[in-house]
Design an enzyme around this catalytic site. Structure first.
Site, mmCIF file in Angstrom:
data_model
loop_
_atom_site.group_PDB
_atom_site.id
_atom_site.type_symbol
_atom_site.label_atom_id
_atom_site.label_comp_id
_atom_site.label_asym_id
_atom_site.label_seq_id
_atom_site.Cartn_x
_atom_site.Cartn_y
_atom_site.Cartn_z
ATOM 1 N N GLU A 69 4.242 -10.881 -6.495
ATOM 2 C CA GLU A 69 3.133 -11.017 -7.447
ATOM 3 C C GLU A 69 3.412 -10.387 -8.798
ATOM 4 O O GLU A 69 2.688 -10.628 -9.754
ATOM 5 C CB GLU A 69 1.842 -10.432 -6.842
ATOM 6 C CG GLU A 69 1.800 -8.906 -6.707
ATOM 7 C CD GLU A 69 2.473 -8.380 -5.433
ATOM 8 O OE1 GLU A 69 3.261 -9.133 -4.831
ATOM 9 O OE2 GLU A 69 2.233 -7.222 -5.072
ATOM 10 N N HIS A 110 7.759 -7.413 -4.029
ATOM 11 C CA HIS A 110 6.469 -7.881 -4.557
ATOM 12 C C HIS A 110 6.603 -9.203 -5.311
ATOM 13 O O HIS A 110 7.029 -9.201 -6.464
ATOM 14 C CB HIS A 110 5.878 -6.830 -5.499
ATOM 15 C CG HIS A 110 5.442 -5.588 -4.812
ATOM 16 N ND1 HIS A 110 4.206 -5.468 -4.210
ATOM 17 C CD2 HIS A 110 6.083 -4.418 -4.584
ATOM 18 C CE1 HIS A 110 4.096 -4.276 -3.660
ATOM 19 N NE2 HIS A 110 5.225 -3.620 -3.868
ATOM 20 N N CYS A 129 5.415 -6.047 1.402
ATOM 21 C CA CYS A 129 5.764 -4.629 1.351
ATOM 22 C C CYS A 129 5.180 -3.886 2.557
ATOM 23 O O CYS A 129 5.552 -4.164 3.683
ATOM 24 C CB CYS A 129 5.294 -4.070 0.007
ATOM 25 S SG CYS A 129 6.021 -2.501 -0.375
ATOM 26 N N TYR A 130 4.233 -2.972 2.343
ATOM 27 C CA TYR A 130 3.606 -2.282 3.477
ATOM 28 C C TYR A 130 3.036 -3.312 4.454
ATOM 29 O O TYR A 130 3.059 -3.111 5.673
ATOM 30 C CB TYR A 130 2.495 -1.361 2.964
ATOM 31 C CG TYR A 130 1.672 -0.701 4.059
ATOM 32 C CD1 TYR A 130 2.208 0.332 4.823
ATOM 33 C CD2 TYR A 130 0.382 -1.123 4.329
ATOM 34 C CE1 TYR A 130 1.458 0.924 5.836
ATOM 35 C CE2 TYR A 130 -0.377 -0.534 5.332
ATOM 36 C CZ TYR A 130 0.170 0.503 6.086
ATOM 37 O OH TYR A 130 -0.569 1.082 7.075
ATOM 38 N N LYS A 156 -12.021 -10.759 -15.720
ATOM 39 C CA LYS A 156 -12.563 -10.878 -17.080
ATOM 40 C C LYS A 156 -12.222 -12.222 -17.729
ATOM 41 O O LYS A 156 -13.091 -12.871 -18.326
ATOM 42 C CB LYS A 156 -12.021 -9.742 -17.947
ATOM 43 C CG LYS A 156 -12.707 -9.616 -19.288
ATOM 44 C CD LYS A 156 -14.009 -8.882 -19.135
ATOM 45 C CE LYS A 156 -14.777 -8.736 -20.428
ATOM 46 N NZ LYS A 156 -15.972 -7.896 -20.224
ATOM 47 N N GLY A 198 0.841 -1.191 0.000
ATOM 48 C CA GLY A 198 0.000 0.000 0.000
ATOM 49 C C GLY A 198 0.872 1.235 0.000
ATOM 50 O O GLY A 198 2.057 1.163 0.306
ATOM 51 N N ASP A 214 -20.258 -9.973 -20.386
ATOM 52 C CA ASP A 214 -20.606 -10.103 -18.976
ATOM 53 C C ASP A 214 -22.083 -10.444 -18.760
ATOM 54 O O ASP A 214 -22.407 -11.367 -18.008
ATOM 55 C CB ASP A 214 -20.244 -8.818 -18.213
ATOM 56 C CG ASP A 214 -18.758 -8.493 -18.347
ATOM 57 O OD1 ASP A 214 -17.991 -9.407 -18.701
ATOM 58 O OD2 ASP A 214 -18.376 -7.337 -18.102
#
Ligand code: XMP
Length: 512
Positions: A170, A168, A81-82, A368, A54, A226
């Site tokens: 990710e 990170h 991280c944060y 999506k 964050g 959708d």
């Protein structure tokens, strides 16, 4: 749902990416608000918790903090991280204010044995983005890896099941990032990794049935990905209790109404109501040239028509919407109101409040590409599941200036030719969007021995990842030439075709 990893969102731009990575490992994961109570997480049966990164500093006045109780749930917690700094700060470590943020690549050196780094090289490139720095570990923690800038780039308290990464894992730029997350999931949280789309359908169907019971649901079908997938899923769950309303606003593409009737009405045997209101829409749009005004008129008329159709259907309790995950989850505005923001164009103009209907959003946990996978699993054809985006106001924003039946007819025919050729040459599914635009400009031409004074059609074919930026697609000249000559020969009233070679920004994808 037996296995779920909670990602607490502290406002990182990567929060959703974490959730995606975990799902790619076949473990279901959900993003929760950062302050979600430990009780809620326990009752959801979470198997592990990740504290996202964050933009904040633990020293900031409004620094977002989690419920302390999450550390007593007995499930592993991984702070990123944060998230690492928070965890250390809360558990008694010392975080130092840093004058400079550390951005970009760094080299991580793993110094001691750790489940998190099992099977991973001792040295790897990682991606950093953080301000403050941990300077003293909390009790029971030890450092596992360091970078050039930090002795505590990876920390853990194995007994307490708490882990922290200053970088990170990710993001794509971190080597072996997914392997680190996999270790967290499978070695530390002991996940099974049995989350599949078929399993998701079973769970979603059961949830929908429980919630809806014997009551009735309506859904505004647009023909887009959708709402089509939402319709197929709801139909699987509640069959005839679902009624789909499709509004023919006269601004659709060639044969679109027929295709929807055929697929949902005939093939799926859904209760489908088609409101044929092209005249009403065109009447309301007469004389309007301003793009935003067109959008407003179309939006308001849609609501009016939709309400009237629902009225005719009678007793209805739920309004279903094809809202997907990225529509609801946006970065938490740290310091302000942390309620998730909802993008306005996905709400049908406050319909549910006006109609006193409960909302049901069966796709609101899916990304999506997962929605597409679900659609395929439910038997929807490629032409629906992989359809290019089409704007709500339809061809109205592709006829520049005033909308007349004549201009609409031109753009509709030209568009149909372009789509047919794009599909035939196997480009349709490779680009983001490809469409024709009617320009209210007459130019001189010659056909046979005759001089013509006809209109111009522009071709807009773009590549994009998310519609935020786009570039014009560099398709072969022979292909463009074929499309151009077909449009000029086959569409009455057109004697010139031009190609739009602008990128976004500064241009937009649509012309209006
Ligand atoms: P622009 O033209 O802003 O478009 O570059 C970005 C993406 O949004 C679509 N678009 C719309 N979709 N209602 C919609 O539902 C609208 O009014 C609208 N305007 C643009 C556009 O097709 C592209 O995919």
């Amino acid at each position: 749902m037996s296995e779920i990893i909670a990602v607490l969102d502290f406002g990182s731009q990567y929060t959703q990416v974490i959730a995606r990575r975990l799902r790619e490992c076949n473990v279901y994961s959900r993003v929760y608000r950062y302050d979600t109570g430990a009780g809620e997480l326990r009752s959801d049966g979470v198997t592990g918790i990740i504290l996202s990164g964050g933009p904040s500093s633990v020293f900031a006045e409004n620094a977002p903090v989690p419920d302390r109780g999450i550390f007593d749930l007995g499930v592993p917690v991984l702070g990123i991280c944060y998230g690492l700094q928070l965890m250390a700060h809360i558990l008694g470590g010392t975080v130092g204010k840093s004058v400079q943020r550390e951005y970009g690549r760094g080299t991580l050196t793993v110094g001691s044995r750790s489940e998190l780094f099992s099977g991973i090289p001792r040295s790897l490139r990682v991606w950093n983005s953080h301000g403050d720095k941990l300077i003293k570990l909390p009790a029971n923690f030890h450092a596992v890896a360091r970078t050039e800038n930090s002795d505590f780039a990876a920390i853990e308290d194995e007994e307490g099941r708490c882990y922290g990464l200053q970088f990170h894992p990710e993001v794509f730029h971190t080597e072996y990032g997914t392997d680190i997350l996999r270790n967290f999931l499978f070695r530390i949280c002991r996940c099974r990794g049995d989350w599949t789309m078929a399993g998701y359908i079973d769970m979603a169907v059961q949830r929908i049935r429980e919630r809806v019971g014997e009551r009735r649901v309506i859904l505004g079908l647009s023909g887009g990905v959708d709402s089509s997938v939402a319709a197929a899923l709801l139909h699987r769950a509640i069959g005839d209790q679902l009624t789909c309303v499709f509004v023919d606003n006269g601004l659709l593409r060639k044969n679109e109404v027929e295709a929807v009737e055929k697929l949902f009405g005939e093939n799926f045997h859904m209760n489908l109501v088609v409101a044929r209101e092209a005249d009403l829409f065109l009447d309301r749009l007469k004389g309007i040239t301003d793009p935003e005004k067109k959008r407003k008129v179309i939006g308001n008329t849609f609501i009016e028509v939709f309400e009237a159709e629902v009225e005719k259907i009678g007793e209805v309790d739920f309004l279903a919407q094809g809202t997907i995950y990225p529509d609801i989850i946006e970065s938490v505005p740290i310091g302000g109101n942390p309620a998730a923001l909802i993008k306005s164009h996905h709400n049908v103009g406050g319909l549910p409040e006006r109609m006193k209907l409960q909302i049901i959003e069966p796709l609101n946990q899916l990304f999506k590409d997962e929605v597409r996978k679900l659609g395929e699993e439910l038997g929807l054809p490629r032409s629906v599941v992989w359809r290019q985006p089409f704007p709500g106001p339809g061809l109205a924003v592709r006829v520049i200036g005033e909308l007349t039946p004549h201009n609409l007819q031109i753009v509709r025919e030209a568009d149909a030719i372009l789509i047919e050729e794009m599909k035939g040459a196997d480009y349709y599914y490779k680009v983001w969007q490809s469409f024709a635009v009617f320009l209210p400009v007459q130019t001189v031409g010659v056909m046979g021995d005759e001089r013509t004074y006809d209109y111009v059609v522009a071709l807009r074919i773009v590549e994009s990842i998310d519609a935020m930026t786009a570039d014009w697609a560099h398709l072969p000249h022979a292909f463009l030439q074929k499309v151009s000559s077909r449009i000029i020969n086959e569409v009455e009233g057109v004697n010139r075709v031009v190609l739009d070679i602008s990128s976004k920004p500064p241009s937009t994808i649509e012309w209006e």
